[in-house]
Design a protein around this motif. Sequence first.
Motif, short mmCIF file in Angstrom:
data_model
loop_
_atom_site.label_atom_id
_atom_site.label_comp_id
_atom_site.label_asym_id
_atom_site.label_seq_id
_atom_site.Cartn_x
_atom_site.Cartn_y
_atom_site.Cartn_z
N PRO A 192 36.35 47.55 1.44
CA PRO A 192 36.11 49.01 1.51
C PRO A 192 36.82 49.72 2.66
CG PRO A 192 34.07 47.87 1.06
CD PRO A 192 35.09 46.82 1.37
N GLU A 193 36.89 49.08 3.81
CA GLU A 193 37.56 49.70 4.95
C GLU A 193 38.87 48.98 5.21
OE1 GLU A 193 34.95 49.59 8.30
OE2 GLU A 193 33.31 50.47 7.18
N TYR A 194 39.97 49.73 5.20
CA TYR A 194 41.28 49.11 5.41
C TYR A 194 41.37 48.51 6.81
CZ TYR A 194 46.21 48.41 6.16
OH TYR A 194 47.42 47.84 6.47
N HIS A 195 41.96 47.34 6.88
CA HIS A 195 42.25 46.66 8.15
C HIS A 195 43.62 46.02 7.98
CE1 HIS A 195 42.17 43.50 11.22
NE2 HIS A 195 41.26 44.24 11.84
N SER A 196 44.49 46.16 8.95
CA SER A 196 45.87 45.70 8.81
C SER A 196 45.99 44.21 8.50
CB SER A 196 46.68 46.03 10.07
OG SER A 196 46.14 45.38 11.19
N VAL A 197 45.05 43.40 8.94
CA VAL A 197 45.09 41.97 8.67
C VAL A 197 44.08 41.59 7.59
CG1 VAL A 197 44.76 39.66 9.63
CG2 VAL A 197 45.92 41.42 10.98
N LEU A 198 42.83 42.03 7.73
CA LEU A 198 41.78 41.63 6.80
C LEU A 198 41.99 42.14 5.38
CD1 LEU A 198 38.61 42.05 9.03
CD2 LEU A 198 39.79 39.93 8.40
N SER A 199 42.75 43.19 5.22
CA SER A 199 43.00 43.72 3.88
C SER A 199 44.19 43.06 3.20
CB SER A 199 43.23 45.24 3.96
OG SER A 199 42.06 45.88 4.42
N SER A 200 44.79 42.09 3.86
CA SER A 200 45.99 41.45 3.32
C SER A 200 45.67 40.33 2.34
CB SER A 200 46.83 40.88 4.46
OG SER A 200 46.20 39.73 5.02
N SER A 201 46.64 40.03 1.49
CA SER A 201 46.47 38.93 0.55
C SER A 201 46.48 37.59 1.27
CB SER A 201 47.54 38.98 -0.54
OG SER A 201 48.83 38.91 0.01
N ALA A 202 47.20 37.50 2.39
CA ALA A 202 47.23 36.25 3.17
C ALA A 202 45.84 35.94 3.72
CB ALA A 202 48.24 36.35 4.31
#
Length: 97
Positions: free
Chosen positions: A65-75
């Motif tokens: 729900p909340e964008y995060h530069s790392v946590l929102s990644s497919s990796a």
Amino acid sequence: MSAMMTTETLMTFDDVVALEPRLAGLLAEAKAEHAVAERDGEYCASTAWAHLKGTLAQLIGWYRPEYHSVLSSSAAYSAAAEAVSDALPACRDCGCP
């Protein structure tokens, strides 16, 4: 100069948990399924994974729900999903293909 983690970086589960500690609880929940499988003669890991996957998507990956530069990644999602799914016991007499 400090190294910066990018979405192209190969991530480990520990890397992701450092940013989202609630994932440790999700891993513990997956490991706890072993006790359920021992009691249930027809245990289905796919059913357990479906529940855990929904929770996982709220914490990490594209649908977080909340964008995060790392946590929102497919990796990050891949690292977490692999650790959690690998912690589940195998299906037993449930009829899964």
